[in-house]
Scaffold this active site. Structure first.
Site, PDB file in Angstrom:
ATOM      1  N   GLY A  43     -69.688 -26.896 -63.185  1.00 52.10           N
ATOM      2  CA  GLY A  43     -70.446 -26.529 -62.411  1.00 52.10           C
ATOM      3  C   GLY A  43     -71.565 -26.333 -62.245  1.00 52.10           C
ATOM      4  N   ASP A  44     -72.533 -24.972 -61.301  1.00 51.69           N
ATOM      5  CA  ASP A  44     -73.814 -25.067 -61.090  1.00 51.69           C
ATOM      6  C   ASP A  44     -74.154 -23.916 -62.200  1.00 51.69           C
ATOM      7  OD1 ASP A  44     -76.653 -26.352 -60.151  1.00 51.69           O
ATOM      8  OD2 ASP A  44     -77.082 -23.610 -60.088  1.00 51.69           O
ATOM      9  N   LYS A  88     -66.389 -17.833 -71.932  1.00 48.32           N
ATOM     10  CA  LYS A  88     -66.177 -16.091 -71.642  1.00 48.32           C
ATOM     11  C   LYS A  88     -65.115 -17.122 -70.649  1.00 48.32           C
ATOM     12  CE  LYS A  88     -69.853 -15.106 -69.615  1.00 48.32           C
ATOM     13  NZ  LYS A  88     -70.753 -16.181 -70.632  1.00 48.32           N
ATOM     14  N   PRO A  94     -67.945 -29.773 -61.943  1.00 50.37           N
ATOM     15  CA  PRO A  94     -66.468 -29.746 -61.403  1.00 50.37           C
ATOM     16  C   PRO A  94     -64.932 -29.439 -62.518  1.00 50.37           C
ATOM     17  CG  PRO A  94     -66.889 -31.021 -59.788  1.00 50.37           C
ATOM     18  CD  PRO A  94     -68.186 -30.802 -60.362  1.00 50.37           C
ATOM     19  N   GLY A 108     -59.595 -28.440 -59.273  1.00 45.10           N
ATOM     20  CA  GLY A 108     -60.206 -29.452 -58.972  1.00 45.10           C
ATOM     21  C   GLY A 108     -61.623 -30.806 -59.029  1.00 45.10           C
ATOM     22  N   THR A 115     -71.601 -27.532 -57.901  1.00 50.92           N
ATOM     23  CA  THR A 115     -70.771 -26.496 -57.996  1.00 50.92           C
ATOM     24  C   THR A 115     -69.757 -26.537 -57.306  1.00 50.92           C
ATOM     25  OG1 THR A 115     -71.078 -24.358 -57.495  1.00 50.92           O
ATOM     26  CG2 THR A 115     -71.804 -25.828 -55.945  1.00 50.92           C
ATOM     27  N   ALA A 116     -68.891 -26.180 -58.378  1.00 49.52           N
ATOM     28  CA  ALA A 116     -67.229 -25.774 -58.040  1.00 49.52           C
ATOM     29  C   ALA A 116     -67.372 -26.903 -56.645  1.00 49.52           C
ATOM     30  CB  ALA A 116     -66.393 -25.063 -58.657  1.00 49.52           C
ATOM     31  N   ASP A 167     -68.928 -23.664 -72.269  1.00 46.17           N
ATOM     32  CA  ASP A 167     -67.714 -23.039 -71.976  1.00 46.17           C
ATOM     33  C   ASP A 167     -66.209 -23.691 -71.881  1.00 46.17           C
ATOM     34  OD1 ASP A 167     -69.717 -21.570 -69.888  1.00 46.17           O
ATOM     35  OD2 ASP A 167     -69.573 -22.528 -68.025  1.00 46.17           O
ATOM     36  N   MET A 180     -63.548 -18.341 -58.904  1.00 46.96           N
ATOM     37  CA  MET A 180     -62.242 -16.880 -59.906  1.00 46.96           C
ATOM     38  C   MET A 180     -61.628 -16.178 -58.424  1.00 46.96           C
ATOM     39  SD  MET A 180     -65.872 -16.727 -62.266  1.00 46.96           S
ATOM     40  CE  MET A 180     -67.054 -16.788 -60.631  1.00 46.96           C
TER      41      MET A 180
END
Length: 446
Positions: free
Chosen positions: A283-284, A251, A206, A393, A312-313, A229, A364
């Protein structure tokens, strides 16, 4: 150096253990783990020394220890006395055992606690399957020595086996893939050709670099190029090898970016060129990360690929602000939802998400807060359902807003209106009321 570190082959040889109790049992088990035949004796006698290679003494009594040591040394056998370096010819180090790979840590008997602590730190750095990697190297040694005549190319081949794509596949458990890749490397080394590359699809977590997995951190140090990313923060990119090429392919809403097919084509091009490629995803990779499409493209091209999961977030963010996604009394299920789904076609899943005892984590979702609110209310959620919006976070600039579902759109404004707004996650459900905003000076509490 007070003690010379040596590794003895004790397979099939006799080791004498004098004494009873836990210390003696540990030494007997240690000798057996090395393949020795253990001979036990409560008190020393001449017959016990015949044919022995080494001895351990752990009687628990100083005078009994001294008597046993005198008899053992008269037979010219090396001896170790439990908790008494002064009487010992050799000491027992702190040991990390990975089958073919064994690491020993010693403080010369001055501080066993320090040796244990150092062992734990080293053990955390060693991959679990490093012993299997050593066995793989052994299985190719005869071929490599016969086919690669030039010593420099042979050394390069072994270095690449240990630190390159084949080694990484072996460490991840893909022995068949590692062997296929190593055969290609062997042929390339034989003809001074270009070795094979590999792609690693890696989760960056995260945002907090300390939440990277050990494998992710290792791969950042091995990569030739990192395709990352836009949401991966500089603090994580800073963990990369200094000379690695960093390419932002992310993106992000409202910005020009690489198309997914372009990213996949770039990964394929670079792997075919022999590069170690890390595709670093926030994240994942397999949770709203399109990692499935990338692994599919690489496999279709016949190229080696591995996947390293990330936190993951929803998991990282919830932990950071103190929200338990499930709770024994009030929440027994959690669902991850993309915020884009709220703005898209209607789906029959939303009524299920508002069932009592259900937590919803919306990825998102801040820019789609109106749609998220309306979908949940239309599905039967109570307007007073607690919600939390967490921006950035786990990062130093983390911001959290808490309130009720009916106020979601208003709460989201402060997380979307700024030009420097970061990624936000929405958590909906009774557990959102647990959000800890005491350490959030910028938080909005409604």
């Amino acid at each position: 150096m007070k003690h010379l570190p040596l590794f003895f082959d004790l397979a099939g040889r006799t080791v004498l253990v004098v004494g009873q109790g836990a210390a003696a049992e540990r030494r007997a088990a240690l000798a057996r783990s090395a393949g020795a035949v253990v001979r036990r004796a409560e008190a020393i006698a001449p017959a016990h020394l015949a044919g022995a290679t080494a001895a351990f003494v752990a009687t628990g009594d100083t005078e009994s220890d001294r008597t046993a040591v005198a008899a053992i040394r008269s037979a010219r056998l090396p001896v170790n006395v439990a908790d008494c370096p002064a009487l010992s010819d050799f000491i027992v180090p702190a040991i990390i055992d990975r089958d073919e790979v064994v690491v020993a840590v010693s403080t010369a008997g001055t501080s066993p606690t320090l040796a244990t602590e150092l062992r734990a730190r080293i053990e955390a750095l060693l991959p679990e399957r490093v012993g299997a990697l050593a066995r793989l190297a052994a299985s190719f040694r005869t071929q490599a020595n016969a086919l690669i005549g030039d010593p420099a190319r042979r050394r390069a081949f072994w270095r690449r086996l240990v630190a390159g794509p084949a080694g990484r596949l072996m460490l991840s458990g893909d022995e068949a893939g590692a062997r296929r890749l190593l055969l290609g490397d062997l042929e390339a080394a034989r003809h001074a050709g270009r070795p094979s590359g590999i792609a690693h699809i890696v989760g960056a977590g995260p945002g907090d670099p300390d939440l990277l997995t050990l494998r992710a951190a290792q791969l950042l140090q091995e990569a030739d190029v990192i395709l990352h990313d836009d949401l991966v923060p500089p603090a994580i990119l800073g963990r990369a090898r200094r000379d690695a090429e960093l390419v932002c392919v992310g993106k992000r809403k409202g910005r020009a970016s690489w198309a997914q097919k372009e990213i996949e084509a770039e990964m394929i091009r670079r792997v075919r060129a022999g590069e170690i490629v890390v595709r670093l995803k926030a994240g994942d990779p397999f949770v709203f990360g399109r990692g499935g499409e990338e692994i599919e493209a690489l496999r279709a091209a016949g190229l080696p690929v591995s996947v390293v999961p990330g936190i993951t977030a929803a998991l990282g963010v919830a932990a950071s602000v103190g929200i338990p996604l499930t709770h024994r009394r009030i929440a027994s299920a959690v669902t991850f939802v993309s915020g884009h789904a709220a703005a898209g076609a209607r789906t029959s899943a939303w009524p299920t998400l508002v069932a009592q005892g259900h937590t919803v984590a919306v990825y998102m979702g801040a820019t789609e807060a109106v749609s998220v609110r309306d979908r949940l209310l239309d599905a039967g959620a109570s307007p007073s359902t607690p919600v939390a919006i967490v921006e950035n976070g786990t990062r130093p600039d983390e911001r959290v807003s808490v309130g009720r579902l009916s106020d979601l759109a208003r709460l989201a404004v402060s997380h979307t209106s700024r030009g420097d707004a970061g990624p936000s996650l929405i958590i909906v459900g009774e557990v959102a009321a647990f959000a800890d905003v005491r350490q959030q000076p910028l938080a909005q509490v409604s």
